[in-house]
Each structure stands twice: as C-alpha cells, then as structure tokens.
Motif scaffolding. Structure first.
Motif, PDB file in Angstrom:
ATOM      1  N   LYS A  53     -34.173  -7.882  22.009  1.00 16.00           N
ATOM      2  CA  LYS A  53     -34.425  -6.705  22.181  1.00 16.00           C
ATOM      3  C   LYS A  53     -34.351  -5.461  21.058  1.00 16.00           C
ATOM      4  O   LYS A  53     -35.129  -4.852  20.925  1.00 16.00           O
TER       5      LYS A  53
ATOM      6  N   SER B 162     -30.909 -12.797  23.623  1.00 13.34           N
ATOM      7  CA  SER B 162     -31.556 -11.804  24.273  1.00 13.34           C
ATOM      8  C   SER B 162     -31.610 -10.332  23.751  1.00 13.34           C
ATOM      9  O   SER B 162     -32.617  -9.489  23.438  1.00 13.34           O
TER      10      SER B 162
ATOM     11  N   ARG C  22     -26.916 -17.192  25.344  1.00  7.91           N
ATOM     12  CA  ARG C  22     -28.357 -16.659  25.628  1.00  7.91           C
ATOM     13  C   ARG C  22     -28.255 -15.029  25.841  1.00  7.91           C
ATOM     14  O   ARG C  22     -29.387 -14.753  25.140  1.00  7.91           O
ATOM     15  N   GLU C  23     -27.331 -14.459  26.149  1.00 11.19           N
ATOM     16  CA  GLU C  23     -27.445 -13.164  26.548  1.00 11.19           C
ATOM     17  C   GLU C  23     -27.299 -12.327  25.119  1.00 11.19           C
ATOM     18  O   GLU C  23     -28.079 -11.338  24.804  1.00 11.19           O
TER      19      GLU C  23
ATOM     20  N   GLY D 195     -35.786  -9.663  27.410  1.00 11.18           N
ATOM     21  CA  GLY D 195     -35.434 -10.504  26.214  1.00 11.18           C
ATOM     22  C   GLY D 195     -35.021 -11.738  26.893  1.00 11.18           C
ATOM     23  O   GLY D 195     -35.385 -12.953  26.112  1.00 11.18           O
ATOM     24  N   GLU D 196     -34.511 -11.759  28.047  1.00 15.47           N
ATOM     25  CA  GLU D 196     -34.293 -13.182  28.848  1.00 15.47           C
ATOM     26  C   GLU D 196     -35.460 -14.059  28.960  1.00 15.47           C
ATOM     27  O   GLU D 196     -35.597 -15.306  28.453  1.00 15.47           O
TER      28      GLU D 196
ATOM     29  N   VAL E 155     -36.841 -15.467  25.494  1.00 15.47           N
ATOM     30  CA  VAL E 155     -35.938 -16.729  25.113  1.00 15.47           C
ATOM     31  C   VAL E 155     -36.096 -17.908  25.715  1.00 15.47           C
ATOM     32  O   VAL E 155     -36.578 -18.939  25.157  1.00 15.47           O
TER      33      VAL E 155
END
Length: 78
Positions: free
Chosen positions: A56, A52, A48-49, A66-67, A70
């Motif tokens: 970005k 993100s 996920r990171e 960004g998180e 998502v």
C-alpha cells in the motif's frame, strides 16, 4: 522493505519482493526467491500484514486492498 525480528531479538529489514513463501512450521519460516530460509518471531499473519502495508505504501496495489493484492500474487504462482 519490511521490518522483522530474528529469534535472538535482532530486528532486520527484508526486501518484501524476495519473499516466495511464508509458512508456520511451527515457527514462521520465510522462503526467499534465492532459496534461503529465514525463521522469524512474527506470525505468518503479521508478515502478511506487514507485506500488505508495504505494498500500500508504494501504491503497488492501488484500486484493491493490500491484502487482496498479496492474495492475488500468491494465487498467480499456483
């Protein structure tokens, strides 16, 4: 593209736009829009990171984190 690692320690680049679902089964399993499944060393949170950061970097989620972008994409599919 995001960089991930197979269990044999080989790194590979994955087109983040092909990711449909990320699960911990208990190993992290990524289901692609093609139906193909990939098992990677990274945790779902790490994937996920990476997604993100990728979003970005291409300014796809300008104006929101960004998180959050998502999470919004995930909820749109529900």
């Amino acid at each position: 593209m995001i960089k991930l690692t197979h269990f044999n320690n080989q790194s590979f680049m994955l087109n983040a736009f092909l990711i449909e679902q990320v699960e911990a089964l208990p190993d992290t399993t990524i289901t692609l829009t093609t139906g193909k499944k990939l098992v990677v060393k990274e945790t779902p949170e790490e994937v996920r990171e990476k997604m993100s950061e990728f979003l970005k970097s291409i300014s796809l989620v300008s104006g929101i984190s960004g998180e959050e972008g998502v999470l919004r994409c995930s909820k749109a599919e529900e």
